[in-house]
Structure formats: structure tokens, C-alpha cells
Design a protein around this motif. Structure first.
Motif, PDB file in Angstrom:
ATOM      1  N   THR A   1      -4.075  -6.002   5.849  1.00 25.45           N
ATOM      2  CA  THR A   1      -3.260  -5.776   7.043  1.00 25.45           C
ATOM      3  C   THR A   1      -2.914  -7.130   7.657  1.00 25.45           C
ATOM      4  O   THR A   1      -3.580  -8.134   7.380  1.00 25.45           O
ATOM      5  CB  THR A   1      -4.008  -4.916   8.083  1.00 25.45           C
ATOM      6  OG1 THR A   1      -5.214  -5.573   8.457  1.00 25.45           O
ATOM      7  CG2 THR A   1      -4.314  -3.531   7.541  1.00 25.45           C
ATOM      8  N   GLU A   2      -1.889  -7.123   8.460  1.00 24.55           N
ATOM      9  CA  GLU A   2      -1.456  -8.340   9.150  1.00 24.55           C
ATOM     10  C   GLU A   2      -1.256  -8.015  10.622  1.00 24.55           C
ATOM     11  O   GLU A   2      -0.738  -6.945  10.954  1.00 24.55           O
ATOM     12  CB  GLU A   2      -0.131  -8.855   8.563  1.00 24.55           C
ATOM     13  CG  GLU A   2      -0.204  -9.228   7.104  1.00 24.55           C
ATOM     14  CD  GLU A   2       1.156  -9.524   6.483  1.00 24.55           C
ATOM     15  OE1 GLU A   2       1.158 -10.034   5.364  1.00 24.55           O
ATOM     16  OE2 GLU A   2       2.197  -9.241   7.119  1.00 24.55           O
ATOM     17  N   GLU A   3      -1.639  -8.941  11.481  1.00 19.44           N
ATOM     18  CA  GLU A   3      -1.468  -8.721  12.917  1.00 19.44           C
ATOM     19  C   GLU A   3       0.006  -8.541  13.255  1.00 19.44           C
ATOM     20  O   GLU A   3       0.372  -7.728  14.093  1.00 19.44           O
ATOM     21  CB  GLU A   3      -2.060  -9.877  13.713  1.00 19.44           C
ATOM     22  CG  GLU A   3      -2.151  -9.553  15.181  1.00 19.44           C
ATOM     23  CD  GLU A   3      -3.047 -10.512  15.915  1.00 19.44           C
ATOM     24  OE1 GLU A   3      -2.682 -10.889  17.031  1.00 19.44           O
ATOM     25  OE2 GLU A   3      -4.100 -10.867  15.378  1.00 19.44           O
ATOM     26  N   MET A   4       0.846  -9.310  12.624  1.00 15.31           N
ATOM     27  CA  MET A   4       2.301  -9.178  12.750  1.00 15.31           C
ATOM     28  C   MET A   4       2.812  -8.761  11.372  1.00 15.31           C
ATOM     29  O   MET A   4       3.180  -9.605  10.558  1.00 15.31           O
ATOM     30  CB  MET A   4       2.934 -10.495  13.200  1.00 15.31           C
ATOM     31  CG  MET A   4       2.451 -10.972  14.563  1.00 15.31           C
ATOM     32  SD  MET A   4       2.790  -9.804  15.894  1.00 15.31           S
ATOM     33  CE  MET A   4       4.523 -10.016  16.097  1.00 15.31           C
ATOM     34  N   PRO A   5       2.779  -7.454  11.069  1.00 11.01           N
ATOM     35  CA  PRO A   5       3.056  -6.985   9.703  1.00 11.01           C
ATOM     36  C   PRO A   5       4.437  -7.372   9.183  1.00 11.01           C
ATOM     37  O   PRO A   5       5.439  -7.190   9.855  1.00 11.01           O
ATOM     38  CB  PRO A   5       2.907  -5.479   9.808  1.00 11.01           C
ATOM     39  CG  PRO A   5       2.860  -5.158  11.240  1.00 11.01           C
ATOM     40  CD  PRO A   5       2.568  -6.372  12.011  1.00 11.01           C
ATOM     41  N   SER A   6       4.430  -7.903   7.973  1.00  6.93           N
ATOM     42  CA  SER A   6       5.677  -8.272   7.307  1.00  6.93           C
ATOM     43  C   SER A   6       6.308  -7.069   6.610  1.00  6.93           C
ATOM     44  O   SER A   6       7.476  -7.112   6.249  1.00  6.93           O
ATOM     45  CB  SER A   6       5.423  -9.384   6.289  1.00  6.93           C
ATOM     46  OG  SER A   6       4.476  -8.951   5.322  1.00  6.93           O
ATOM     47  N   GLU A   7       5.533  -6.014   6.415  1.00  3.58           N
ATOM     48  CA  GLU A   7       6.022  -4.772   5.815  1.00  3.58           C
ATOM     49  C   GLU A   7       5.144  -3.620   6.304  1.00  3.58           C
ATOM     50  O   GLU A   7       4.003  -3.829   6.711  1.00  3.58           O
ATOM     51  CB  GLU A   7       6.020  -4.855   4.289  1.00  3.58           C
ATOM     52  CG  GLU A   7       4.662  -5.162   3.702  1.00  3.58           C
ATOM     53  CD  GLU A   7       4.717  -5.399   2.206  1.00  3.58           C
ATOM     54  OE1 GLU A   7       4.128  -4.560   1.519  1.00  3.58           O
ATOM     55  OE2 GLU A   7       5.337  -6.372   1.764  1.00  3.58           O
TER      56      GLU A   7
ATOM     57  N   LYS B   1       1.377  -3.051   5.495  1.00  2.01           N
ATOM     58  CA  LYS B   1       0.380  -3.994   6.029  1.00  2.01           C
ATOM     59  C   LYS B   1       0.156  -3.815   7.525  1.00  2.01           C
ATOM     60  O   LYS B   1      -0.516  -4.620   8.154  1.00  2.01           O
ATOM     61  CB  LYS B   1       0.818  -5.427   5.710  1.00  2.01           C
ATOM     62  CG  LYS B   1       0.806  -5.694   4.220  1.00  2.01           C
ATOM     63  CD  LYS B   1       1.163  -7.113   3.899  1.00  2.01           C
ATOM     64  CE  LYS B   1       1.118  -7.288   2.380  1.00  2.01           C
ATOM     65  NZ  LYS B   1       1.462  -8.637   1.991  1.00  2.01           N
ATOM     66  N   HIS B   2       0.714  -2.740   8.079  1.00  4.75           N
ATOM     67  CA  HIS B   2       0.562  -2.485   9.518  1.00  4.75           C
ATOM     68  C   HIS B   2      -0.838  -1.921   9.777  1.00  4.75           C
ATOM     69  O   HIS B   2      -1.212  -0.891   9.225  1.00  4.75           O
ATOM     70  CB  HIS B   2       1.627  -1.511  10.006  1.00  4.75           C
ATOM     71  CG  HIS B   2       1.870  -1.604  11.464  1.00  4.75           C
ATOM     72  ND1 HIS B   2       0.907  -1.349  12.405  1.00  4.75           N
ATOM     73  CD2 HIS B   2       2.976  -1.982  12.155  1.00  4.75           C
ATOM     74  CE1 HIS B   2       1.394  -1.528  13.607  1.00  4.75           C
ATOM     75  NE2 HIS B   2       2.668  -1.918  13.477  1.00  4.75           N
TER      76      HIS B   2
END
Length: 183
Positions: free
Chosen positions: A138-144, A147-148
């Protein structure tokens, strides 16, 4: 798998012989619209398809409730009973909540031990799915979207809740709750 197909066959097997309105009355009295997406029109469409596939047999009713054409009554064929049992087994392992709900509604039409085994298989698959979901990046600021963190968290919580519910049901069945086929 069609929940409508499973519901219609299940209703008919419980009744023995039924007409479309009887199946409709069953689903209405069970409030099936609150735990499935079944629409009244789909019942009659399902009856036609089941008959065309040799899963039910239609006959003119001997009982005339009103003047006019006789009402068609349906019974489930041996092939239809086998189809019902196959659909039911699949439903009891399904991750899809409406399909699983229909499986629970008719689980008593299989032997207890078989239901416990099917639910145990579902629990194992849910555990595996929950483990997999925990490994997703996952990403804090999802690129897709994949990854949210909210999306993966939603699915992980759903799967974990389904696992908990399934394990609780297995515990109840192992303790003798409810009556099953052959008991």
C-alpha cells in the motif's frame, strides 16, 4: 452460479410440487429480497429455464382455483435434485455474501458432516485470502487503486469478518445446533 436457480430449486424441493406463485410466496415470506438480489420476475424465468434443461417437470394442476386455464405445477427431477445439491455445495464455499446466504438457508438439506466439511474448506480459503491481503503493498498517496490502504483494508476486514462468522457457525454445528438431512 445463480442464486435464483438455487432458491427456486430449494423452494420446490421443500414443497415437493409447486407452482410459480408458491415459489414466489416462499421467497417473499422468507424475505429473500433482504439477503439476495432476487426479483419476482426472475422466478418465472428461472422456472422456464429449469424446465427446458430437464431439471423440473411441469404439469397442469388438477386444482382449479379460478375459472380459466389451469395453473402449471412443477416438480424437481432427479437431475434437478443433483443440480440443487451441486449448487448448494458451491454456495457453502462461496466468498460472495448473497450466494453464501442462500447456502446457509438450505444447508439443512445436506448431512451435517458434509456441511461442516464444506464450511471448513471455506474457512481455509478465507484464511489464505486474508493472509494474502495482508501482504499487498500500500502507499500513503496511492499511485493506483490496488495500492490504496483503505481499499485493501476494506477487503481484509471483510474477509476476516467472513472467516470469523464461518468459524462461529462451524462451532455451532459441531455442538449439534440445527437439524440436518438424515437426523
Amino acid at each position: 452460479m445463480s442464486t435464483v436457480r438455487l432458491l427456486v430449486l430449494g423452494s420446490m424441493l421443500r414443497r415437493g410440487v409447486s407452482h410459480g406463485y408458491g415459489v414466489y410466496n416462499d421467497l417473499t415470506s422468507w424475505r429473500a429480497e433482504t439477503w439476495t438480489n432476487v426479483k419476482p420476475g426472475s422466478i418465472y424465468h428461472a422456472l422456464e429455464k429449469l424446465e427446458a434443461q430437464g431439471l423440473t417437470r411441469a404439469e397442469a394442476s388438477e386444482i382449479h382455483v379460478k375459472l380459466g386455464p389451469s395453473r402449471t405445477e412443477y416438480s424437481v427431477t432427479e437431475q434437478g435434485k443433483a443440480e440443487f445439491e451441486s449448487l448448494l455445495r458451491s454456495a457453502l464455499q462461496s466468498f460472495e455474501i448473497q450466494t453464501f446466504a442462500v447456502g446457509i438457508a438450505f444447508m439443512d438439506m445436506l448431512p451435517r458432516g458434509e456441511v461442516i466439511r464444506l464450511l471448513s474448506d471455506r474457512a481455509s480459503a478465507l484464511k489464505e485470502s486474508a493472509s494474502f491481503l495482508r501482504t499487498l503493498p500500500t502507499e500513503e498517496m496511492p499511485s493506483e487503486p490496488s495500492k490504496h490502504p483503505e481499499l485493501t483494508g476494506l477487503w481484509e476486514n471483510y474477509v476476516s469478518s467472513e472467516l470469523s462468522n464461518t468459524l462461529n457457525l462451524i462451532t455451532k454445528l459441531e455442538a449439534g445446533k440445527y437439524r440436518f438431512l438424515g437426523e
